[in-house]
Design a protein around this motif. Structure first.
Motif, PDB file in Angstrom:
ATOM      1  N   GLY A   1       0.782  -1.228   0.000  1.00 28.89           N
ATOM      2  CA  GLY A   1       0.000   0.000   0.000  1.00 28.89           C
ATOM      3  C   GLY A   1       0.813   1.278   0.000  1.00 28.89           C
ATOM      4  O   GLY A   1       0.256   2.375   0.095  1.00 28.89           O
ATOM      5  N   THR A   2       2.139   1.163  -0.110  1.00 25.43           N
ATOM      6  CA  THR A   2       2.984   2.354  -0.174  1.00 25.43           C
ATOM      7  C   THR A   2       2.914   2.931  -1.581  1.00 25.43           C
ATOM      8  O   THR A   2       3.100   2.208  -2.563  1.00 25.43           O
ATOM      9  N   SER A   3       2.661   4.214  -1.690  1.00 23.72           N
ATOM     10  CA  SER A   3       2.413   4.812  -3.003  1.00 23.72           C
ATOM     11  C   SER A   3       3.665   5.403  -3.636  1.00 23.72           C
ATOM     12  O   SER A   3       4.605   5.812  -2.949  1.00 23.72           O
ATOM     13  N   VAL A   4       3.649   5.437  -4.953  1.00 19.17           N
ATOM     14  CA  VAL A   4       4.700   6.108  -5.716  1.00 19.17           C
ATOM     15  C   VAL A   4       4.753   7.582  -5.326  1.00 19.17           C
ATOM     16  O   VAL A   4       5.831   8.179  -5.201  1.00 19.17           O
ATOM     17  N   ARG A   5       3.593   8.178  -5.109  1.00 20.00           N
ATOM     18  CA  ARG A   5       3.513   9.584  -4.695  1.00 20.00           C
ATOM     19  C   ARG A   5       4.324   9.837  -3.427  1.00 20.00           C
ATOM     20  O   ARG A   5       5.035  10.840  -3.318  1.00 20.00           O
ATOM     21  N   SER A   6       4.199   8.941  -2.460  1.00 18.81           N
ATOM     22  CA  SER A   6       4.878   9.144  -1.178  1.00 18.81           C
ATOM     23  C   SER A   6       6.394   9.123  -1.336  1.00 18.81           C
ATOM     24  O   SER A   6       7.109   9.888  -0.684  1.00 18.81           O
ATOM     25  N   TYR A   7       6.905   8.268  -2.222  1.00 19.31           N
ATOM     26  CA  TYR A   7       8.352   8.205  -2.452  1.00 19.31           C
ATOM     27  C   TYR A   7       8.836   9.412  -3.250  1.00 19.31           C
ATOM     28  O   TYR A   7       9.926   9.927  -3.011  1.00 19.31           O
ATOM     29  N   LEU A   8       8.029   9.861  -4.198  1.00 21.44           N
ATOM     30  CA  LEU A   8       8.383  11.062  -4.955  1.00 21.44           C
ATOM     31  C   LEU A   8       8.559  12.251  -4.016  1.00 21.44           C
ATOM     32  O   LEU A   8       9.455  13.085  -4.206  1.00 21.44           O
ATOM     33  N   LYS A   9       7.715  12.315  -3.010  1.00 20.23           N
ATOM     34  CA  LYS A   9       7.746  13.433  -2.069  1.00 20.23           C
ATOM     35  C   LYS A   9       8.813  13.252  -0.994  1.00 20.23           C
ATOM     36  O   LYS A   9       9.597  14.164  -0.715  1.00 20.23           O
ATOM     37  N   GLU A  10       8.853  12.071  -0.391  1.00 20.14           N
ATOM     38  CA  GLU A  10       9.745  11.838   0.752  1.00 20.14           C
ATOM     39  C   GLU A  10      11.223  11.890   0.376  1.00 20.14           C
ATOM     40  O   GLU A  10      12.058  12.339   1.163  1.00 20.14           O
ATOM     41  N   PHE A  11      11.546  11.438  -0.836  1.00 20.12           N
ATOM     42  CA  PHE A  11      12.957  11.353  -1.222  1.00 20.12           C
ATOM     43  C   PHE A  11      13.344  12.393  -2.273  1.00 20.12           C
ATOM     44  O   PHE A  11      14.274  12.195  -3.051  1.00 20.12           O
ATOM     45  N   ALA A  12      12.637  13.497  -2.253  1.00 22.45           N
ATOM     46  CA  ALA A  12      12.934  14.594  -3.177  1.00 22.45           C
ATOM     47  C   ALA A  12      14.149  15.387  -2.703  1.00 22.45           C
ATOM     48  O   ALA A  12      14.409  15.495  -1.503  1.00 22.45           O
ATOM     49  N   GLY A  13      14.884  15.921  -3.660  1.00 20.87           N
ATOM     50  CA  GLY A  13      15.933  16.881  -3.335  1.00 20.87           C
ATOM     51  C   GLY A  13      17.269  16.326  -2.905  1.00 20.87           C
ATOM     52  O   GLY A  13      18.127  17.075  -2.443  1.00 20.87           O
ATOM     53  N   TYR A  14      17.477  15.027  -3.048  1.00 18.80           N
ATOM     54  CA  TYR A  14      18.783  14.447  -2.715  1.00 18.80           C
ATOM     55  C   TYR A  14      19.724  14.548  -3.920  1.00 18.80           C
ATOM     56  O   TYR A  14      19.287  14.715  -5.061  1.00 18.80           O
ATOM     57  N   GLU A  15      21.007  14.414  -3.657  1.00 19.58           N
ATOM     58  CA  GLU A  15      22.007  14.512  -4.712  1.00 19.58           C
ATOM     59  C   GLU A  15      22.172  13.164  -5.425  1.00 19.58           C
ATOM     60  O   GLU A  15      22.713  12.212  -4.856  1.00 19.58           O
ATOM     61  N   THR A  16      21.673  13.094  -6.651  1.00 16.46           N
ATOM     62  CA  THR A  16      21.814  11.862  -7.448  1.00 16.46           C
ATOM     63  C   THR A  16      22.353  12.158  -8.845  1.00 16.46           C
ATOM     64  O   THR A  16      22.338  11.284  -9.711  1.00 16.46           O
ATOM     65  N   LYS A  17      22.833  13.368  -9.065  1.00 21.80           N
ATOM     66  CA  LYS A  17      23.295  13.764 -10.396  1.00 21.80           C
ATOM     67  C   LYS A  17      24.503  12.952 -10.862  1.00 21.80           C
ATOM     68  O   LYS A  17      24.734  12.800 -12.068  1.00 21.80           O
ATOM     69  N   ASN A  18      25.283  12.434  -9.920  1.00 26.23           N
ATOM     70  CA  ASN A  18      26.483  11.683 -10.292  1.00 26.23           C
ATOM     71  C   ASN A  18      26.198  10.223 -10.648  1.00 26.23           C
ATOM     72  O   ASN A  18      27.118   9.487 -11.017  1.00 26.23           O
ATOM     73  N   ILE A  19      24.946   9.813 -10.515  1.00 26.00           N
ATOM     74  CA  ILE A  19      24.580   8.453 -10.917  1.00 26.00           C
ATOM     75  C   ILE A  19      24.479   8.412 -12.442  1.00 26.00           C
ATOM     76  O   ILE A  19      23.684   9.140 -13.034  1.00 26.00           O
ATOM     77  N   PRO A  20      25.276   7.576 -13.099  1.00 21.43           N
ATOM     78  CA  PRO A  20      25.218   7.521 -14.566  1.00 21.43           C
ATOM     79  C   PRO A  20      23.973   6.785 -15.050  1.00 21.43           C
ATOM     80  O   PRO A  20      23.495   5.858 -14.394  1.00 21.43           O
ATOM     81  N   ALA A  21      23.439   7.219 -16.169  1.00 21.94           N
ATOM     82  CA  ALA A  21      22.305   6.530 -16.788  1.00 21.94           C
ATOM     83  C   ALA A  21      22.866   5.462 -17.726  1.00 21.94           C
ATOM     84  O   ALA A  21      23.487   5.785 -18.737  1.00 21.94           O
ATOM     85  N   ILE A  22      22.662   4.194 -17.372  1.00 22.06           N
ATOM     86  CA  ILE A  22      23.258   3.094 -18.136  1.00 22.06           C
ATOM     87  C   ILE A  22      22.168   2.129 -18.598  1.00 22.06           C
ATOM     88  O   ILE A  22      21.409   1.599 -17.780  1.00 22.06           O
ATOM     89  N   LYS A  23      22.124   1.898 -19.888  1.00 27.02           N
ATOM     90  CA  LYS A  23      21.149   0.968 -20.443  1.00 27.02           C
ATOM     91  C   LYS A  23      21.466  -0.461 -19.998  1.00 27.02           C
ATOM     92  O   LYS A  23      22.598  -0.923 -20.103  1.00 27.02           O
ATOM     93  N   ASN A  24      20.438  -1.140 -19.476  1.00 27.12           N
ATOM     94  CA  ASN A  24      20.583  -2.526 -19.018  1.00 27.12           C
ATOM     95  C   ASN A  24      21.789  -2.710 -18.093  1.00 27.12           C
ATOM     96  O   ASN A  24      22.552  -3.674 -18.219  1.00 27.12           O
ATOM     97  N   ALA A  25      21.955  -1.789 -17.156  1.00 26.21           N
ATOM     98  CA  ALA A  25      23.091  -1.843 -16.229  1.00 26.21           C
ATOM     99  C   ALA A  25      23.102  -3.154 -15.449  1.00 26.21           C
ATOM    100  O   ALA A  25      22.064  -3.636 -15.001  1.00 26.21           O
ATOM    101  N   LYS A  26      24.286  -3.719 -15.313  1.00 29.36           N
ATOM    102  CA  LYS A  26      24.465  -4.961 -14.561  1.00 29.36           C
ATOM    103  C   LYS A  26      25.727  -4.866 -13.714  1.00 29.36           C
ATOM    104  O   LYS A  26      26.633  -4.085 -14.004  1.00 29.36           O
ATOM    105  N   ILE A  27      25.764  -5.689 -12.693  1.00 32.10           N
ATOM    106  CA  ILE A  27      26.946  -5.731 -11.826  1.00 32.10           C
ATOM    107  C   ILE A  27      28.030  -6.571 -12.496  1.00 32.10           C
ATOM    108  O   ILE A  27      27.763  -7.664 -12.961  1.00 32.10           O
TER     109      ILE A  27
END
Length: 210
Positions: free
Chosen positions: A184-210
Motif C-alpha cells: 500500500g505504499t504509493s509512488v507519490r509518497s516516495y516522490l515526495k519523501e525522497f525529493a531533493g537528494y544529490e543523485t546527479k552523479n549516478i550515470p544513466a546506463i542501459k541494461n546496467a548490470k553488476i
C-alpha cells in the motif's frame, strides 16, 4: 547493660545516616545555579519516561547521496541487510528475485549475506532506472504535479519502490493515477519523501548490470 545500649544506639544512628543519603526518584526541574535574582540555568534529572526523549526515525546524513541511501534503506528495512519480508523481498533495499536477475545477480542467498553486493546492486538499479526514465526526468524535474515538486532523486526512489513502469504511469496520468506497491505504499509518497537528494552523479546506463 549500658554498653549494649550504646552499641544498639550507634547501629541505629549509622542506619539513619546511611538512609538519609537515598531519596526517592523524582523527575523534576531544579535550579542548577543562580546567575542573579531573575536568571537561572535549569538542570533536568533523567526521566524514566520514553516520551521525554526525542525519537529519531532514521539517521540524518543530509541531502548527499549517502543520506539518500540510508534514508531509503531505513524506509525499506530499517537498514537491515538480512531482512526478508513476507513477500520474499530481501536485504537493506528489499530487492525481489526478478529484479536481482535483471541486474546480473542470480544467487539470492549470497546477495542476502553480502552487504557490499547489496550496496552495488542499489546503485546499479538506480543507473538502470535513470536510463529508462531519463526523458521523464528531463521533462518533469522542477515541476509540481499533484502538489509534489518533482526531482530526480524522488523519481529514482519511486522507481525503486514500484518499478520504472509505475513512475511512467504516474506521469502519463498527470499524477491522478494512484500507483501503490503490495503493502500500500504509493509512488507519490516516495516522490515526495525522497525529493531533493544529490543523485546527479549516478550515470544513466542501459541494461546496467553488476
Amino acid at each position: 547493660m549500658i554498653q549494649k545500649s550504646i552499641f544498639y544506639t550507634s547501629i541505629l544512628l549509622i542506619v539513619v545516616f546511611i538512609s538519609s543519603g537515598f531519596k526517592p526518584y523524582d523527575n523534576q526541574i531544579d535550579k542548577w545555579f543562580d546567575l542573579d535574582n531573575t536568571d537561572e540555568a535549569l538542570y533536568i534529572f533523567p526521566s524514566q519516561k520514553n516520551t521525554d526523549y526525542t525519537y529519531l526515525n532514521a539517521p540524518f546524513k543530509g541531502k548527499f547521496f549517502v543520506g539518500y541511501k540510508e534514508a531509503i534503506g531505513f524506509k525499506e528495512s530499517q537498514n537491515k541487510y538480512r531482512k526478508v519480508n513476507t513477500l520474499g523481498y530481501m536485504g537493506k533495499y528489499q530487492f525481489g528475485a526478478e529484479t536481482l536477475k535483471s541486474i546480473g545477480i542470480s544467487d539470492s542467498l549470497h546477495f542476502l549475506n553480502n552487504p557490499r553486493l547489496q550496496e552495488k546492486a542499489f546503485v546499479t538499479l538506480l543507473s538502470r532506472n535513470k536510463f529508462i526514465l531519463q526523458d521523464y526526468i528531463n521533462k518533469y524535474e522542477g515541476k509540481v504535479i499533484s502538489n509534489i515538486k518533482i526531482t530526480e532523486s524522488g523519481i529514482l526512489a519511486a522507481a525503486h519502490l514500484g518499478g520504472a513502469g509505475s513512475v511512467i504511469k504516474f506521469f502519463k496520468s498527470n499524477g491522478e493515477r494512484r500507483v501503490k506497491d503490495e503493502y500500500g505504499t504509493s509512488v507519490r509518497s516516495y516522490l515526495k519523501e525522497f525529493a531533493g537528494y544529490e543523485t546527479k552523479n549516478i550515470p544513466a546506463i542501459k541494461n546496467a548490470k553488476i
